[in-house]
Scaffold this motif. Structure first.
Motif, PDB file in Angstrom:
ATOM      1  N   MET A   1      50.989  84.800  28.414  1.00 46.06           N
ATOM      2  CA  MET A   1      52.292  84.481  28.988  1.00 46.06           C
ATOM      3  C   MET A   1      52.429  82.963  29.149  1.00 46.06           C
ATOM      4  SD  MET A   1      53.960  86.148  32.432  1.00 46.06           S
ATOM      5  CE  MET A   1      55.740  86.123  32.727  1.00 46.06           C
ATOM      6  N   GLY A   2      53.575  82.439  28.776  1.00 41.81           N
ATOM      7  CA  GLY A   2      53.816  81.008  28.875  1.00 41.81           C
ATOM      8  C   GLY A   2      53.897  80.543  30.325  1.00 41.81           C
ATOM      9  N   THR A   3      53.422  79.335  30.570  1.00 44.66           N
ATOM     10  CA  THR A   3      53.427  78.801  31.930  1.00 44.66           C
ATOM     11  C   THR A   3      54.841  78.672  32.489  1.00 44.66           C
ATOM     12  OG1 THR A   3      53.327  76.583  30.936  1.00 44.66           O
ATOM     13  CG2 THR A   3      51.251  77.555  31.677  1.00 44.66           C
ATOM     14  N   LYS A   4      55.793  78.343  31.621  1.00 44.47           N
ATOM     15  CA  LYS A   4      57.183  78.229  32.072  1.00 44.47           C
ATOM     16  C   LYS A   4      57.725  79.588  32.511  1.00 44.47           C
ATOM     17  CE  LYS A   4      58.208  74.337  28.957  1.00 44.47           C
ATOM     18  NZ  LYS A   4      59.019  73.895  27.781  1.00 44.47           N
ATOM     19  N   ASP A   5      57.336  80.623  31.795  1.00 40.21           N
ATOM     20  CA  ASP A   5      57.795  81.973  32.136  1.00 40.21           C
ATOM     21  C   ASP A   5      57.095  82.505  33.386  1.00 40.21           C
ATOM     22  OD1 ASP A   5      59.363  81.821  29.875  1.00 40.21           O
ATOM     23  OD2 ASP A   5      57.940  82.903  28.603  1.00 40.21           O
ATOM     24  N   MET A   6      55.843  82.128  33.558  1.00 37.98           N
ATOM     25  CA  MET A   6      55.114  82.546  34.757  1.00 37.98           C
ATOM     26  C   MET A   6      55.798  82.053  36.031  1.00 37.98           C
ATOM     27  SD  MET A   6      51.088  82.055  33.816  1.00 37.98           S
ATOM     28  CE  MET A   6      50.160  83.355  33.001  1.00 37.98           C
ATOM     29  N   GLU A   7      56.324  80.842  35.964  1.00 35.71           N
ATOM     30  CA  GLU A   7      57.000  80.273  37.130  1.00 35.71           C
ATOM     31  C   GLU A   7      58.259  81.062  37.480  1.00 35.71           C
ATOM     32  OE1 GLU A   7      57.785  76.245  36.126  1.00 35.71           O
ATOM     33  OE2 GLU A   7      55.663  75.679  35.974  1.00 35.71           O
ATOM     34  N   LYS A   8      58.964  81.522  36.446  1.00 35.62           N
ATOM     35  CA  LYS A   8      60.242  82.198  36.666  1.00 35.62           C
ATOM     36  C   LYS A   8      60.080  83.698  36.939  1.00 35.62           C
ATOM     37  CE  LYS A   8      62.715  79.051  33.544  1.00 35.62           C
ATOM     38  NZ  LYS A   8      63.468  78.980  32.267  1.00 35.62           N
ATOM     39  N   GLN A   9      58.997  84.284  36.451  1.00 38.65           N
ATOM     40  CA  GLN A   9      58.829  85.733  36.540  1.00 38.65           C
ATOM     41  C   GLN A   9      57.527  86.076  37.265  1.00 38.65           C
ATOM     42  OE1 GLN A   9      61.646  87.785  34.277  1.00 38.65           O
ATOM     43  NE2 GLN A   9      62.035  86.103  35.652  1.00 38.65           N
ATOM     44  N   SER A  10      57.324  85.469  38.419  1.00 38.10           N
ATOM     45  CA  SER A  10      56.066  85.625  39.142  1.00 38.10           C
ATOM     46  C   SER A  10      55.821  87.062  39.591  1.00 38.10           C
ATOM     47  CB  SER A  10      56.031  84.688  40.356  1.00 38.10           C
ATOM     48  OG  SER A  10      57.134  84.950  41.217  1.00 38.10           O
ATOM     49  N   SER A  11      56.870  87.807  39.880  1.00 31.51           N
ATOM     50  CA  SER A  11      56.684  89.191  40.332  1.00 31.51           C
ATOM     51  C   SER A  11      56.066  90.046  39.238  1.00 31.51           C
ATOM     52  CB  SER A  11      58.016  89.795  40.795  1.00 31.51           C
ATOM     53  OG  SER A  11      58.951  89.841  39.722  1.00 31.51           O
ATOM     54  N   ASN A  12      56.522  89.869  37.995  1.00 26.75           N
ATOM     55  CA  ASN A  12      55.933  90.633  36.887  1.00 26.75           C
ATOM     56  C   ASN A  12      54.512  90.179  36.597  1.00 26.75           C
ATOM     57  OD1 ASN A  12      57.943  92.479  36.373  1.00 26.75           O
ATOM     58  ND2 ASN A  12      58.974  91.221  34.836  1.00 26.75           N
TER      59      ASN A  12
END
Length: 488
Positions: A231-242
């Motif tokens: 998972m991309g670090t940028k996406d991790m920031e936005k989708q922390s619940s998943n």
């Protein structure tokens, strides 16, 4: 005849390793590999030659200047002509498997060909295997929670009625109610079952918004498979619940600098390192054949149920099908059953982000050019030199610089229509559904809902519109409240 040569801008073909590799006869890895790639157009007859060239294991991008490649099946020669002209195709060599017109194919290193062929054989076998189909049917019913409702959104329908009280009847295909909260589980459980049958011990996958990651982690937990999600670090920031859900389900989550594009590259790289024990589980209808066809097949349950439910509810077919488009898995899942029904409109909605003119969007079909990326030919967001552009959307699941080959084909043939919705329009549509129906759609699905504003005034009264509510918006709540251009 005037002679000319057109070079195709080429980077690497399939993200797999930072170094060039080729497995030799004794099983060792050598320093080079051969890739089937279109590398140039020859003189005189304006033909495009497809040949094997040594390149590295990474992303290959091919882009033509001024001329369009009408078809490209490897290895073969195809006629290319100026936009104004008619064309003819001359094929030599291999067959067309995995092709949708000029789109699709297997633009991959030789090291991947045997694994893809094995996967293709297994896929064809399970399609007609009663034991597998019975097992899958049980899993879809008892584990995934199918079938999902075709819900009449009465208050939303009333909202779009004109001053005469006339308007379309809007139905939502409730994929947000599946186990995991999105349509992704339809494909994940089926492919995890294939991985188990093939004797693979570990599954790797890439995820953007996290929905495919959660679905894959859940399927692997059920089937006792090791699971690694990139998972991309940028996406991790936005989708922390998943991100937390994937870990809770037992998956190892590896961060990759960037977003879904980079995560996909690293997932394939991991797979190539040990193809005998690892199964790469794609969640999108992109990549080399048979990956797009497999994902579409396992998502087509959405459209099949919709046809049956529509017949039960109003005794006919839908008039319009509406779905968001990132790479296209949820759209094709709904559309595929109805492609031969010419009286059913198929409408896809891409992310216009901050506006198409801003350059900050993920509207591949609206603004892309044809090229090859992650192993297949499709429409891509790329610059004049063939370099991939960074996609943007408030909906993380729409952020990919390409789109599936089958949707690319549906665009070119005119069978499907494609439009766009901005971030702001998607947020407004999400809030509208929340307050009228008590349903929180994902920001991805909200792009499809947003297009109702423009679509509904053009439709006759009582037109039956089905919108694929492809995911639940729980993951997007923080984004919705924090968006600086919107006040909740």
């Amino acid at each position: 005849m005037r002679s000319s040569t057109h070079l195709l801008t080429a980077k690497i073909i399939c993200p797999a390793s930072s170094t060039d590799v080729r497995r030799s006869r004794n099983g060792n890895i050598s320093s080079k590999l051969l890739v089937r790639a279109a590398v140039l157009t020859t003189v005189d007859h304006k033909t495009t030659l497809v040949k094997e060239v040594p390149v590295g294991l990474s992303d290959l991008i091919l882009r033509t200047r001024r001329r369009r490649i009408r078809t490209l099946t490897m290895p073969q020669v195809v006629e290319t002509v100026d936009d104004e002209d008619h064309y003819e195709i001359r094929k030599v060599g291999r067959n067309n498997e995995g092709r949708f017109g000029r789109f699709g194919g297997k633009y991959v290193p030789e090291i991947l060909m045997s694994s893809l062929s094995e996967l293709q054989s297994q896929f064809h076998f399970i399609l007609s295997d009663p034991e597998f189909q019975a097992e899958l049917e049980t899993a879809l019913r008892d584990y995934v929670g199918r079938e999902t409702p075709l819900y009449f959104a009465e208050r939303l329908s009333n909202h779009y009625k004109n001053n005469k009280g006339e308007g379309p009847d809007i139905y939502l295909k409730r994929e947000d109610l599946t186990h995991g909260g999105a349509h992704k589980i339809n494909n994940a459980i089926a492919q995890a079952m294939i991985a188990k049958r093939m004797g693979r011990k570990r599954v790797v996958a890439a995820t953007g918004a996290g929905q495919h990651g959660v679905a894959t982690a859940a399927a692997c937990a059920k089937l006792s498979l090791e699971c690694t999600i990139f998972m991309g670090t940028k996406d991790m920031e936005k989708q922390s619940s998943n991100l937390l859900l994937m870990k809770l389900l037992g998956a190892q989550v590896k961060s990759v600098e960037g977003n879904f594009k980079e995560a996909t590259s690293d997932a394939i790289r991991e797979w190539v390192g040990d193809m005998e024990t690892i199964y790469y589980l794609p969640g999108t209808v992109v990549g080399p054949h048979p990956c797009p066809s497999m994902v579409r097949e396992f998502q087509s349950v959405i459209g099949k149920e919709t046809r049956r439910q529509a017949m039960e509810k109003w005794g006919g077919k839908p008039d319009v099908l509406l779905a968001c488009v990132g790479t296209g898995s949820n759209a094709l899942g709904l559309f595929h059953e109805f492609i031969e029904d010419k009286d059913v409109r198929l409408i896809g909605v891409e992310g216009a982000g901050l506006g198409l003119e801003s350059g900050r969007h993920s509207a591949t079909l609206a603004r892309g050019d044809v090229g090859v990326f992650h192993g297949a030919m499709s429409y891509l967001l790329q610059d004049e030199e063939g370099q991939i552009l960074e996609p943007y959307s408030i909906a993380v699941g729409l952020q990919y610089p390409g789109v599936g080959p089958e949707l690319s084909f549906l665009k070119d043939t005119g069978r499907a229509e494609f439009y766009t919705a901005t971030d702001r329009e998607a947020i407004d549509a999400c809030q509208l559904l929340c307050r009228l129906e008590g349903i929180i759609p994902s920001l991805e699905a909200s792009h499809a809902l947003a297009f109702l504003d423009k679509l509904c005034p053009t439709l006759p009264a009582a037109t039956k519109v089905v919108v694929n509510c492809s995911g639940c918006g729980d993951k997007d709540v923080a984004t919705l409240f924090n968006h600086k251009h919107h006040s909740m």
